[in-house]
Enzyme design. Structure first.
Site, PDB file in Angstrom:
ATOM      1  N   GLU A   1       5.517  -2.633  23.631  1.00  0.00           N
ATOM      2  CA  GLU A   1       5.949  -2.005  22.384  1.00  0.00           C
ATOM      3  C   GLU A   1       6.713  -3.022  21.535  1.00  0.00           C
ATOM      4  O   GLU A   1       7.572  -3.733  22.047  1.00  0.00           O
ATOM      5  CB  GLU A   1       6.848  -0.806  22.709  1.00  0.00           C
TER       6      GLU A   1
ATOM      7  N   CYS B   1      17.123  -5.786  23.696  1.00  0.00           N
ATOM      8  CA  CYS B   1      15.866  -6.499  23.962  1.00  0.00           C
ATOM      9  C   CYS B   1      16.002  -8.016  24.008  1.00  0.00           C
ATOM     10  O   CYS B   1      15.745  -8.624  25.044  1.00  0.00           O
ATOM     11  CB  CYS B   1      14.821  -6.093  22.931  1.00  0.00           C
TER      12      CYS B   1
HETATM   13  P1  NAD Z   1      16.662   3.282  27.114  1.00  0.00           P
HETATM   14  O1  NAD Z   1      17.618   2.758  28.108  1.00  0.00           O
HETATM   15  O2  NAD Z   1      17.106   3.719  25.760  1.00  0.00           O
HETATM   16  O3  NAD Z   1      15.879   4.541  27.758  1.00  0.00           O
HETATM   17  C1  NAD Z   1      15.321   4.545  29.036  1.00  0.00           C
HETATM   18  C2  NAD Z   1      15.249   5.995  29.505  1.00  0.00           C
HETATM   19  O4  NAD Z   1      14.536   6.052  30.726  1.00  0.00           O
HETATM   20  C3  NAD Z   1      16.620   6.610  29.779  1.00  0.00           C
HETATM   21  O5  NAD Z   1      16.763   7.807  29.053  1.00  0.00           O
HETATM   22  C4  NAD Z   1      16.598   6.884  31.295  1.00  0.00           C
HETATM   23  O6  NAD Z   1      17.327   8.024  31.674  1.00  0.00           O
HETATM   24  C5  NAD Z   1      15.120   7.041  31.547  1.00  0.00           C
HETATM   25  N1  NAD Z   1      14.709   6.831  32.939  1.00  0.00           N
HETATM   26  C6  NAD Z   1      15.106   5.848  33.801  1.00  0.00           C
HETATM   27  N2  NAD Z   1      14.469   5.976  34.983  1.00  0.00           N
HETATM   28  C7  NAD Z   1      13.641   7.043  34.854  1.00  0.00           C
HETATM   29  C8  NAD Z   1      12.698   7.656  35.728  1.00  0.00           C
HETATM   30  N3  NAD Z   1      12.457   7.187  36.955  1.00  0.00           N
HETATM   31  N4  NAD Z   1      12.027   8.747  35.290  1.00  0.00           N
HETATM   32  C9  NAD Z   1      12.248   9.241  34.037  1.00  0.00           C
HETATM   33  N5  NAD Z   1      13.105   8.682  33.166  1.00  0.00           N
HETATM   34  C10 NAD Z   1      13.796   7.601  33.567  1.00  0.00           C
HETATM   35  O7  NAD Z   1      15.526   2.181  26.993  1.00  0.00           O
HETATM   36  P2  NAD Z   1      14.688   1.742  25.692  1.00  0.00           P
HETATM   37  O8  NAD Z   1      15.554   0.980  24.751  1.00  0.00           O
HETATM   38  O9  NAD Z   1      13.888   2.900  25.205  1.00  0.00           O
HETATM   39  O10 NAD Z   1      13.695   0.690  26.364  1.00  0.00           O
HETATM   40  C11 NAD Z   1      12.673   1.080  27.272  1.00  0.00           C
HETATM   41  C12 NAD Z   1      11.783  -0.121  27.522  1.00  0.00           C
HETATM   42  O11 NAD Z   1      11.132  -0.493  26.303  1.00  0.00           O
HETATM   43  C13 NAD Z   1      12.528  -1.367  27.996  1.00  0.00           C
HETATM   44  O12 NAD Z   1      11.710  -2.069  28.892  1.00  0.00           O
HETATM   45  C14 NAD Z   1      12.710  -2.161  26.718  1.00  0.00           C
HETATM   46  O13 NAD Z   1      12.817  -3.536  26.966  1.00  0.00           O
HETATM   47  C15 NAD Z   1      11.432  -1.860  25.987  1.00  0.00           C
HETATM   48  N6  NAD Z   1      11.524  -1.973  24.541  1.00  0.00           N
HETATM   49  C16 NAD Z   1      12.647  -1.538  23.884  1.00  0.00           C
HETATM   50  C17 NAD Z   1      12.714  -1.644  22.503  1.00  0.00           C
HETATM   51  C18 NAD Z   1      13.938  -1.194  21.755  1.00  0.00           C
HETATM   52  O14 NAD Z   1      14.059  -1.535  20.573  1.00  0.00           O
HETATM   53  N7  NAD Z   1      14.859  -0.450  22.363  1.00  0.00           N
HETATM   54  C19 NAD Z   1      11.635  -2.185  21.777  1.00  0.00           C
HETATM   55  C20 NAD Z   1      10.499  -2.576  22.471  1.00  0.00           C
HETATM   56  C21 NAD Z   1      10.457  -2.469  23.856  1.00  0.00           C
END
Ligand code: NAD
Length: 433
Positions: free
Chosen positions: A149, A261
């Site tokens: 993403e 990130c």
């Molecule tokens: P985040 O920490 O905001 O959210 C992750 C969610 O996953 C949390 O709500 C957590 O409770 C949940 N979770 C954890 N283990 C779980 C499980 N076993 N089952 C169900 N839910 C579970 O993370 P984010 O910022 O959304 O990032 C997610 C991924 O996307 C990461 O790898 C990040 O590097 C990537 N990413 C993030 C962004 C960004 O701008 N935040 C952009 C691109 C990619």
């Protein structure tokens, strides 16, 4: 299409909402019960412009739901997105425990062929590990796809609805076709869906973030050189950004990158390279420069007021790691504020969205919080601008000057004009200007 999204963070919630908006039936699963309860009650746990309206509309229309239980979402799904966190482990490499736990939860509840998509940012080789975790826990057939993403917090809905490109890593024709169908509505203006092997897709995400972080650290080093040579980094930025080979984006000097990130992905690239026996020199320097850069404003404050800041209070405008988000993960504000507190200063901070997050998870009552930018200036010695929210761009500088004990502004994002502020009697500190 029937879709399950595992993880309702910045990525999962936006992806789930946007897939629902394009007519799919989406169930989002999160193990965080409080978060799911809040979502079910109609409260959005993050600040992301535009998200609330679309999310509520799709919940209302019955296309989007939330649950803590895999069994409520997986059995009916045709495709499942894993969008859980991948925080840095102790050695800087990505911690895959959440991704693999999600894969096991999916496997135990699937009832037939399923396409499982890694949307989390994961190191090369993770799709194979997800494949193994699935195979150990189900007899049903599946394909694992890598679909990193690229959305930006603060503009996430737009980025997801109109992506510059969609990257799909897959060795299955069936899964690749399903992904094409799913993303079709988002690329109608002709932006490409780029198909490749799984490993290349996984590395593409890290290469993109590492390149962007490199531009930031590069410009920050240029700004440090500017200070020493009497040049102005803003002029240099305009001078080089007009070269089509360079481009004008991501060239702003400042307090360095933060967020969930870039810091972790840069660390993961360093570790991935080391594990592969490769000494990736540029990216190590990018990280070192960034660490130094985050402390720069505090250094400027100490240069002006001395190392002992006892008895001084500073107004801080901006806490989130960038504008238009409440995300404070790895925010430069934390480094600046910690350094000032350690030197004996007091802080009153204002942020349009991140105050609750800061209070609850970061600085608590170590600092004071204001409810308006002007209120933050009460009893303040000087003003420190850390995050360039739009509302900070054109304050009433005469009023600001009346309120500050000293008319000094430390501008961590170069949003003000030195000339104009000096004409009004301010002392101005910028980053390389
Ligand atoms: P985040 O920490 O905001 O959210 C992750 C969610 O996953 C949390 O709500 C957590 O409770 C949940 N979770 C954890 N283990 C779980 C499980 N076993 N089952 C169900 N839910 C579970 O993370 P984010 O910022 O959304 O990032 C997610 C991924 O996307 C990461 O790898 C990040 O590097 C990537 N990413 C993030 C962004 C960004 O701008 N935040 C952009 C691109 C990619």
């Amino acid at each position: 299409m029937r879709i399950a999204v595992i993880g309702t963070g910045y990525v999962g919630l936006v992806a789930g909402t946007c897939f629902a908006e394009s007519g799919n039936s989406v169930t989002c699963v999160d193990i965080d019960e409080k978060k799911v309860q809040r979502l079910l009650a109609g409260h959005i746990p993050i600040y992301e412009p535009g998200l609330e309206e679309i999310l509520k509309r799709n919940v209302g229309d019955g296309r989007l739901g939330f649950t803590t239980e895999y069994e409520d979402a997986i059995p009916d799904a045709e495709v499942v997105f894993i969008a859980v966190g991948t925080p840095p482990g102790e050695d800087g490499s990505a911690d895959l425990s959440y991704v693999l736990a999600a894969a096991r939860g999916i496997a135990r509840n699937m009832t037939g062929y399923l396409v499982v998509v890694d949307k989390s940012t994961v190191p090369v080789g993770t799709a194979r590990k997800v494949q193994a975790a699935l195979a150990e826990n189900t007899k049903h057939p599946f394909d694992v796809v890598s679909n990193p993403e690229f959305l930006k917090e603060g503009a996430a809905i737009d980025d997801f609805m109109k992506p510059d490109r969609v990257v799909i890593g897959s060795d299955s024709k069936q899964a690749a076709e399903l992904m094409d169908e799913l993303y079709g509505p988002f690329v109608r203006t002709g932006n490409p869906i780029i198909h490749m092997d799984v490993e290349s897709a996984e590395l593409t995400k890290y290469a993109a973030n590492a390149m962007l972080a490199t531009r930031i650290s590069f410009m920050n080093e240029i700004s440090n050189l500017c200070i020493r040579l009497g040049a102005n980094v803003d002029a240099v930025r305009r001078g080089i950004g007009s070269d089509a080979r360079i481009g004008s984006k991501f060239l702003f000097a400042g307090l360095g990158y933060g967020g969930s990130c870039f810091p972790k992905d840069v660390k993961a690239v360093v570790q991935t390279a080391a594990d592969a026996g490769y000494d990736f020199k540029i990216i190590q320097a990018v990280e070192q420069v960034n660490e130094l850069q985050k402390g720069l404003v505090a250094e400027l404050v100490k240069k002006h007021y001395g190392d002992d800041l006892t008895g001084k209070r500073f107004a801080v405008w901006g806490l989130s790691f960038k504008p238009n988000t409440d995300d404070m993960r790895e925010a430069p504000s934390l480094v600046v504020i910690r350094s000032l507190l350690d030197a004996g200063a007091k802080i009153t901070a204002f942020d349009p969205e991140a105050v609750d997050e800061c209070k609850e998870h970061y600085l608590g009552d170590e600092i004071d919080y204001a409810t308006t930018p002007m209120e933050a200036l009460e009893d303040a010695t000087a003003l420190i601008l850390i995050t360039e929210w739009n509302e900070f761009r054109r304050p009433d500088f005469d009023r600001v000057k009346e309120m500050l004990a000293d008319p000094v502004i430390f501008d961590g994002r170069n949003i003000y004009s030195r000339g104009r502020l000096e004409d009004r009697g301010y002392t101005y500190y910028g980053i390389g200007t």
